[in-house]
Motif scaffolding. Sequence first.
Motif, mmCIF file in Angstrom:
data_model
loop_
_atom_site.group_PDB
_atom_site.id
_atom_site.type_symbol
_atom_site.label_atom_id
_atom_site.label_comp_id
_atom_site.label_asym_id
_atom_site.label_seq_id
_atom_site.Cartn_x
_atom_site.Cartn_y
_atom_site.Cartn_z
ATOM 1 N N GLY A 36 0.759 -1.191 -0.087
ATOM 2 C CA GLY A 36 -0.183 0.121 0.029
ATOM 3 C C GLY A 36 0.792 1.209 0.133
ATOM 4 N N ASP A 37 2.324 1.147 0.018
ATOM 5 C CA ASP A 37 3.250 2.373 0.221
ATOM 6 C C ASP A 37 2.984 2.948 -1.403
ATOM 7 N N ILE A 38 3.034 4.559 -1.207
ATOM 8 C CA ILE A 38 3.368 5.332 -2.384
ATOM 9 C C ILE A 38 4.704 5.723 -2.349
ATOM 10 N N ILE A 39 5.570 5.282 -3.268
ATOM 11 C CA ILE A 39 6.898 5.687 -3.334
ATOM 12 C C ILE A 39 7.282 6.818 -4.189
ATOM 13 N N LEU A 40 7.822 8.101 -3.524
ATOM 14 C CA LEU A 40 8.102 9.293 -4.129
ATOM 15 C C LEU A 40 9.518 9.146 -4.933
ATOM 16 N N LEU A 41 9.533 9.439 -6.199
ATOM 17 C CA LEU A 41 10.995 9.579 -7.104
ATOM 18 C C LEU A 41 10.539 10.608 -7.927
ATOM 19 N N HIS A 42 11.546 11.221 -8.462
ATOM 20 C CA HIS A 42 11.468 12.264 -9.542
ATOM 21 C C HIS A 42 12.067 11.834 -10.583
ATOM 22 N N ASP A 43 11.526 12.049 -11.782
ATOM 23 C CA ASP A 43 11.655 11.507 -12.860
ATOM 24 C C ASP A 43 12.508 12.655 -13.951
ATOM 25 N N TYR A 44 12.893 13.692 -13.144
ATOM 26 C CA TYR A 44 13.620 14.769 -13.499
ATOM 27 C C TYR A 44 15.139 14.444 -13.668
ATOM 28 N N TYR A 45 15.690 13.619 -12.740
ATOM 29 C CA TYR A 45 16.850 13.014 -12.630
ATOM 30 C C TYR A 45 16.883 11.512 -13.002
ATOM 31 N N ASP A 46 17.806 11.490 -14.140
ATOM 32 C CA ASP A 46 18.158 10.284 -14.751
ATOM 33 C C ASP A 46 18.439 9.187 -13.761
ATOM 34 N N THR A 47 19.455 9.381 -12.893
ATOM 35 C CA THR A 47 19.604 8.514 -11.849
ATOM 36 C C THR A 47 18.550 7.770 -11.025
ATOM 37 N N SER A 48 17.278 8.794 -10.976
ATOM 38 C CA SER A 48 15.937 8.452 -10.266
ATOM 39 C C SER A 48 15.341 7.478 -11.227
ATOM 40 N N VAL A 49 15.415 7.675 -12.369
ATOM 41 C CA VAL A 49 14.755 6.827 -13.395
ATOM 42 C C VAL A 49 15.299 5.578 -13.381
ATOM 43 N N ASP A 50 16.668 5.429 -13.515
ATOM 44 C CA ASP A 50 17.474 4.250 -13.313
ATOM 45 C C ASP A 50 17.051 3.538 -12.114
ATOM 46 N N ALA A 51 16.962 4.099 -10.885
ATOM 47 C CA ALA A 51 16.702 3.502 -9.689
ATOM 48 C C ALA A 51 15.311 2.938 -9.708
ATOM 49 N N ALA A 52 14.236 3.572 -10.314
ATOM 50 C CA ALA A 52 12.891 3.298 -10.597
ATOM 51 C C ALA A 52 12.984 1.907 -11.099
ATOM 52 N N ILE A 53 13.542 1.777 -12.167
ATOM 53 C CA ILE A 53 13.542 0.568 -12.957
ATOM 54 C C ILE A 53 13.915 -0.643 -12.061
ATOM 55 N N MET A 54 14.885 -0.417 -11.373
ATOM 56 C CA MET A 54 15.669 -1.339 -10.656
ATOM 57 C C MET A 54 14.814 -1.572 -9.086
ATOM 58 N N VAL A 55 14.131 -0.734 -8.894
ATOM 59 C CA VAL A 55 13.152 -0.841 -7.806
ATOM 60 C C VAL A 55 11.917 -1.548 -8.202
ATOM 61 N N VAL A 56 11.345 -1.480 -9.354
ATOM 62 C CA VAL A 56 10.101 -2.193 -10.026
ATOM 63 C C VAL A 56 10.706 -3.621 -10.024
ATOM 64 N N ASP A 57 11.866 -3.837 -10.751
ATOM 65 C CA ASP A 57 12.265 -5.268 -10.927
ATOM 66 C C ASP A 57 12.447 -5.925 -9.742
ATOM 67 N N GLU A 58 13.055 -5.240 -8.570
ATOM 68 C CA GLU A 58 13.337 -6.053 -7.427
ATOM 69 C C GLU A 58 12.052 -6.340 -6.697
ATOM 70 N N LEU A 59 11.181 -5.438 -6.674
ATOM 71 C CA LEU A 59 9.978 -5.640 -5.861
ATOM 72 C C LEU A 59 8.979 -6.550 -6.728
ATOM 73 N N GLN A 60 9.167 -6.600 -7.842
ATOM 74 C CA GLN A 60 8.224 -7.761 -8.543
ATOM 75 C C GLN A 60 8.862 -8.941 -8.157
ATOM 76 N N LYS A 61 9.987 -9.160 -8.061
ATOM 77 C CA LYS A 61 10.537 -10.341 -7.772
ATOM 78 C C LYS A 61 10.221 -10.663 -6.080
ATOM 79 N N GLN A 62 10.060 -9.837 -5.505
ATOM 80 C CA GLN A 62 9.419 -10.087 -3.964
ATOM 81 C C GLN A 62 7.689 -10.427 -4.055
#
Length: 75
Positions: A36-62
């Motif tokens: 139920g959490d809402i995660i705040l990330l800023h797509d303004y930063y390229d590193t945040s976009v890369d992190a978001a992709i990794m977060v989605v991959d990891e959390l889907q694995k879980q």
Amino acid sequence: GWCGGPVVLWSVDPEDWKDDDIDRVVAAVVEHVSDGDIILLHDYYDTSVDAAIMVVDELQKQGYDFVTVDKILFD
């Protein structure tokens, strides 16, 4: 509300704006997220976009699923 819709806040803030350390941002999300959490990330930063992709991959694995805010609020 004044904006014509609901005001939605976040529950997980990895402070992705502080630096460009993708691994730190990913860990700050993955180690603190729950259903139920809402995660705040800023797509303004390229590193945040890369992190978001990794977060989605990891959390889907879980076993997490991702939904829209509308689904959280109105279902």
